[in-house]
Design a protein around this motif. Structure first.
Motif, PDB file in Angstrom:
ATOM      1  N   LEU A  23       5.451  -0.400 -11.644  1.00  0.00           N
ATOM      2  CA  LEU A  23       4.828  -0.578 -10.330  1.00  0.00           C
ATOM      3  C   LEU A  23       5.241  -1.916  -9.712  1.00  0.00           C
ATOM      4  CD1 LEU A  23       2.990   0.621  -8.194  1.00  0.00           C
ATOM      5  CD2 LEU A  23       1.043  -0.381  -9.415  1.00  0.00           C
ATOM      6  N   ALA A  24       5.291  -2.958 -10.527  1.00  0.00           N
ATOM      7  CA  ALA A  24       5.726  -4.270 -10.032  1.00  0.00           C
ATOM      8  C   ALA A  24       7.171  -4.206  -9.528  1.00  0.00           C
ATOM      9  CB  ALA A  24       5.596  -5.323 -11.133  1.00  0.00           C
ATOM     10  N   ALA A  25       8.030  -3.489 -10.245  1.00  0.00           N
ATOM     11  CA  ALA A  25       9.431  -3.351  -9.823  1.00  0.00           C
ATOM     12  C   ALA A  25       9.527  -2.568  -8.513  1.00  0.00           C
ATOM     13  CB  ALA A  25      10.244  -2.661 -10.919  1.00  0.00           C
ATOM     14  N   MET A  26       8.705  -1.537  -8.367  1.00  0.00           N
ATOM     15  CA  MET A  26       8.705  -0.758  -7.130  1.00  0.00           C
ATOM     16  C   MET A  26       8.270  -1.625  -5.947  1.00  0.00           C
ATOM     17  SD  MET A  26       7.039   2.806  -8.551  1.00  0.00           S
ATOM     18  CE  MET A  26       6.931   3.573  -6.928  1.00  0.00           C
ATOM     19  N   ILE A  27       7.242  -2.438  -6.151  1.00  0.00           N
ATOM     20  CA  ILE A  27       6.752  -3.322  -5.085  1.00  0.00           C
ATOM     21  C   ILE A  27       7.803  -4.368  -4.753  1.00  0.00           C
ATOM     22  CG2 ILE A  27       5.032  -5.086  -4.521  1.00  0.00           C
ATOM     23  CD1 ILE A  27       3.027  -3.374  -6.192  1.00  0.00           C
ATOM     24  N   THR A  28       8.406  -4.963  -5.774  1.00  0.00           N
ATOM     25  CA  THR A  28       9.449  -5.970  -5.558  1.00  0.00           C
ATOM     26  C   THR A  28      10.619  -5.396  -4.767  1.00  0.00           C
ATOM     27  OG1 THR A  28       8.839  -7.109  -7.599  1.00  0.00           O
ATOM     28  CG2 THR A  28      11.037  -7.556  -6.728  1.00  0.00           C
ATOM     29  N   LEU A  71       0.826  -1.206   0.000  1.00  0.00           N
ATOM     30  CA  LEU A  71       0.000   0.000   0.000  1.00  0.00           C
ATOM     31  C   LEU A  71       0.863   1.260   0.000  1.00  0.00           C
ATOM     32  CD1 LEU A  71      -2.747   1.376   0.138  1.00  0.00           C
ATOM     33  CD2 LEU A  71      -2.656   1.121   2.615  1.00  0.00           C
ATOM     34  N   ALA A  72       1.935   1.254   0.776  1.00  0.00           N
ATOM     35  CA  ALA A  72       2.834   2.416   0.820  1.00  0.00           C
ATOM     36  C   ALA A  72       3.459   2.675  -0.548  1.00  0.00           C
ATOM     37  CB  ALA A  72       3.916   2.206   1.874  1.00  0.00           C
ATOM     38  N   VAL A  73       3.817   1.622  -1.263  1.00  0.00           N
ATOM     39  CA  VAL A  73       4.395   1.778  -2.598  1.00  0.00           C
ATOM     40  C   VAL A  73       3.358   2.359  -3.551  1.00  0.00           C
ATOM     41  CG1 VAL A  73       5.312   0.546  -4.612  1.00  0.00           C
ATOM     42  CG2 VAL A  73       6.107  -0.053  -2.324  1.00  0.00           C
TER      43      VAL A  73
END
Length: 63
Positions: free
Chosen positions: A39-44, A10-12
């Protein structure tokens, strides 16, 4: 999914740049795919960072 992991994700999402938010709604498949991958890279990265921190904490407390 536990609450801690959900909070990280959620923070990402909350700090995602405006262009990512806009491009997630794009009709152009390539533009939308780029935003999804970003977005997936940021979450990862956030989850890996959390795992690395947890590993360091565990190693420190084990000594």
């Amino acid at each position: 999914m536990d609450e801690h992991m959900q909070a990280i994700i959620l923070a990402v999402v909350e700090r995602a740049p405006q262009w990512v938010r806009r491009d997630l709604e794009a009709k152009d498949i390539g533009v939308r795919a780029r935003a999804e991958e970003t977005l997936a890279a940021m979450i990862t990265a956030a989850l890996k960072g959390e795992m690395a921190q947890a590993t360091r904490t565990a190693a420190t407390t084990a000594d």
